[in-house]
Scaffold this motif. Structure first.
Motif, mmCIF file in Angstrom:
data_model
loop_
_atom_site.group_PDB
_atom_site.id
_atom_site.type_symbol
_atom_site.label_atom_id
_atom_site.label_comp_id
_atom_site.label_asym_id
_atom_site.label_seq_id
_atom_site.Cartn_x
_atom_site.Cartn_y
_atom_site.Cartn_z
ATOM 1 N N ALA A 146 84.104 -4.457 106.104
ATOM 2 C CA ALA A 146 85.238 -5.364 106.297
ATOM 3 C C ALA A 146 85.653 -5.911 104.937
ATOM 4 O O ALA A 146 84.798 -6.266 104.122
ATOM 5 C CB ALA A 146 84.834 -6.509 107.224
ATOM 6 N N GLN A 175 90.387 -10.251 108.195
ATOM 7 C CA GLN A 175 89.649 -9.130 107.596
ATOM 8 C C GLN A 175 90.296 -7.813 107.982
ATOM 9 O O GLN A 175 90.800 -7.673 109.096
ATOM 10 C CB GLN A 175 88.227 -9.077 108.158
ATOM 11 C CG GLN A 175 87.280 -10.100 107.596
ATOM 12 C CD GLN A 175 85.847 -9.856 108.053
ATOM 13 O OE1 GLN A 175 85.600 -9.181 109.045
ATOM 14 N NE2 GLN A 175 84.906 -10.406 107.323
ATOM 15 N N ASP A 219 88.926 -4.761 109.161
ATOM 16 C CA ASP A 219 87.612 -4.420 109.686
ATOM 17 C C ASP A 219 87.649 -2.960 110.102
ATOM 18 O O ASP A 219 88.606 -2.543 110.765
ATOM 19 C CB ASP A 219 87.356 -5.324 110.903
ATOM 20 C CG ASP A 219 85.931 -5.241 111.392
ATOM 21 O OD1 ASP A 219 85.029 -5.333 110.562
ATOM 22 O OD2 ASP A 219 85.739 -5.081 112.617
HETATM 23 N N1 ASP Z 1 80.945 -7.736 109.984
HETATM 24 C C1 ASP Z 1 80.694 -7.749 108.560
HETATM 25 C C2 ASP Z 1 81.306 -9.000 107.953
HETATM 26 O O1 ASP Z 1 82.199 -9.598 108.535
HETATM 27 C C3 ASP Z 1 81.234 -6.570 107.867
HETATM 28 C C4 ASP Z 1 80.608 -5.295 108.301
HETATM 29 O O2 ASP Z 1 79.388 -5.190 108.289
HETATM 30 O O3 ASP Z 1 81.372 -4.359 108.601
HETATM 31 O O4 ASP Z 1 80.945 -9.399 106.854
#
Ligand code: ASP
Length: 617
Positions: free
Chosen positions: A553, A254, A256
């Motif tokens: 992300a 990702q 992120d």
């Molecule tokens: N952590 C979330 C996900 O992996 C993304 C986020 O909320 O920034 O979907």
């Protein structure tokens, strides 16, 4: 005989050579992509990471011992060659390769490493004009993955990885220029809820304790905001033990990011800029600002929270038209609080014949989507025609014509169901099916879309769960955590980025006050002990002046695959797992010795290999 001068020490790339290099002495190294033996004369396609050049071993110009050695060459031998660039004779040029106007007449050959016979063909370039260059397109994927190091020699695969590198580099440069700092967060960590199962790693030192591999860096990136970093990003590997699906990997990457003192608009702007830049690397032009749609509208008009907006076929609600209907099926649905929705398939009555509508869609396809049935009508001579319109009153018929904007040649399909979920989901699948069958999705069109205003919670049989994750801010904070009706109506400050019907990423503005975070855990039914045990460290951090913050992300594998137009995300991952989360190359996951398990305190000591609790060696 060519003038045999001293050969250069520096290697040049196969791809860079052209007519302007005629007469130049060169040193090349790479792999034998293909061979063509013309009796005395041997032609070799030499391939390196940049491209292919033809090398000729011709006894008239190449020393005899070199020609003898060349006779032993086979596909994928790794070789070093020196020689001289010559212009090809007119009519022998090869338009399949960039260097096709020249060839290199060999003077020396060094076989650096031989290759065994290949499990599949690697070459993608024909040696003569007009010939077929098949490549490995038809090879079974498990064989490709088992010999991934050979599969990666294919120029198409190399291009994918090189483009992936460029896309990720562009992301890094873009974010760096905007003050974002790349920070690595732990891989051996504590469970973070993203809705999937964790991969667990047993600790040897802490008996019977486990690390979890991160489902995302969510908590750590929020802690970085508490830590005052303000702008963070990471190219983060995430691990989710989910049910297998064709385009899903147990580990994936990702982009992120997280930022402080911002709101949704900041995230939209930064991501729209980033997406526009990286898509341009694949010659895809996006224009910002991207379209936005609320979750409710997406569900009501497309039956999906990641709608494909490259074509229409939006749902039209016809419930009120049938409020007083005497048509039994509709009446029963309405009496049970159900709804009636439909799609107008414009000007398709020729391709959607009565036979197709009744025997394929009504009997087979729509029931397979979970709905009990469907109703179809074709529009001819300004009126509706079907096997059931006789049961509709004139007012109902006029109502349909008007509501659906119906014209001659249109086909209207309606589904009535007591359950809103069943109705929207079945009609959504039908929408996609029709678009595919009728070819309504234009090639080369890219439609990014923000989905906003999600419900904060999902109501499941086991109670409430977070639609995104429990750190997502609600649209208001004054809710009573015990009032289920109020909770079910809360919206979140979450957003998803969707393109062409695929979810590319998502994020939210976060809860940054400990009291609100506690209230949310309370709404989810977590006890104080559970909260302390799972998220104590995190809530504690929110008690020290956490700034308002939010982030997002994006799934890099999916995004790169979409930009490059590859059939699978596995084509943009160097060493992916197959569809059953198995690596045919390294044979992971694999059995381990009982000694290893005993060291970890998972079994009593002993010897041998164990699979599923059974001793196999
Ligand atoms: N952590 C979330 C996900 O992996 C993304 C986020 O909320 O920034 O979907």
């Amino acid at each position: 005989m060519a003038d045999r001068g001293v050969m250069p020490k520096e290697r040049v790339s196969c791809a860079g050579l052209g007519a302007a290099d005629t007469g130049r002495a060169v040193r090349l190294a790479g792999w034998v992509d293909a061979l063509r033996d013309h009796g005395e004369v041997l032609f070799v396609h030499l391939r390196d990471v940049n491209g292919i050049v033809q090398v000729v071993f011709n006894p008239a110009h190449t020393p005899a011992p070199v020609c003898d050695l060349a006779a032993a060459l086979r596909n994928e031998y790794c070789v070093e060659i020196t020689g001289r660039v010559t212009l090809r004779e007119v009519g022998t040029e090869n338009p399949h390769i960039e260097t096709g106007t020249i060839e290199v007449v060999a003077e020396t050959l060094n076989i650096l490493a031989k290759s065994k016979a290949l499990p599949f063909q690697i070459s993608e370039k024909a040696m003569v004009a007009g010939a077929d260059a098949r490549g490995a397109g038809t090879v079974g994927e498990d064989l490709r993955l088992q010999y991934r190091y050979l599969d990666l020699r294919r120029p198409g695969m190399q291009r994918n990885l090189i483009m992936r590198h460029r896309i990720v580099k562009r992301m890094r440069d873009y974010l760096d220029a905007r003050g974002f700092v790349e920070v690595e967060t732990p891989v051996l960590t504590k469970s973070t809820p993203e809705g999937a199962r964790d991969y667990l790693v047993p600790s040897r030192v802490h008996r019977h304790c486990f690390y979890a591999l991160p489902q995302s860096p969510q908590l750590f990136k929020q802690l970085l905001m508490v830590g005052g970093l303000e702008r963070y990003f990471q190219i983060a590997r995430c691990f989710r033990d989910e049910d297998l699906r064709p385009n899903r990997q147990p580990e994936f990457t990702q982009l992120d990011l997280e930022a402080s003192f911002i709101d949704e608009e900041y995230i939209y702007e930064i991501i729209e800029g980033l997406m526009t830049e990286v898509c341009a690397l694949g010659d895809i032009t996006l224009s910002a600002p991207f379209a936005r749609m609320t979750w409710q509208e997406a569900m009501d008009t497309t039956g999906s929270d990641h709608p494909d907006t490259r074509f229409g076929l939006r749902f039209v609600d016809a419930t009120d038209i049938f409020a007083g209907t005497s048509y039994g099926i509709f009446r029963q649905v309405l009496e049970h609080g159900g709804r009636i929705k439909g799609i107008n398939v414009k000007r398709e009555s020729e391709r959607l014949s009565k036979n197709v509508l009744q025997n394929e869609y009504a009997r087979e396809i729509v029931p397979s989507f979970g709905a009990r049935g469907m109703t179809w009508m074709r529009v001819t001579g300004g009126t509706l025609e079907s096997n059931i319109v006789q049961f509709f009153s004139p007012g109902e018929r006029d109502g349909i014509l008007e509501r659906f904007g119906a014209e001659d040649g249109d086909v209207i399909i309606m589904i009535a169901d007591r359950s809103w979920q069943v109705l929207t989901s079945a009609l959504g699948l039908l929408r996609l099916h029709l678009a595919g069958r009728l070819g309504l999705i234009p090639d080369g069109m890219y439609r990014p879309l923000w989905i906003t205003d999600f419900p904060l919670f999902e109501v499941t049989e086991r109670g409430l769960t977070s639609s995104h994750h429990p750190f997502t801010a609600p649209d208001r904070e004054d809710f009573d955590p015990k009032d289920k009706d109020v909770l079910a109506g809360l919206r979140s400050r979450a957003y998803d980025l969707v393109m062409n019907g695929e979810e590319l990423g998502g994020g939210s503005i976060r809860i940054h006050r400990a009291a609100v975070q506690r209230k949310l855990f309370d709404a989810l039914g977590l006890t104080q002990d559970e909260v302390r045990e799972k998220f104590g460290f995190f809530i504690h951090a929110l008690e020290y002046g956490a700034p308002p913050h939010g982030g997002i992300a994006l799934g890099i594998d999916r995004l790169v695959s979409m930009i490059l137009g590859t059939p699978s995300i596995r084509d943009v991952i160097a060493f992916p797992k197959n569809r059953s989360a198995y690596c045919p190359l390294s044979e992971a996951p694999s059995a381990v010795s009982r000694t290893q398990l005993a060291e970890l305190g998972l079994v009593e000591s002993g010897s041998g290999k164990w699979v599923l609790g059974k001793k196999i060696m």
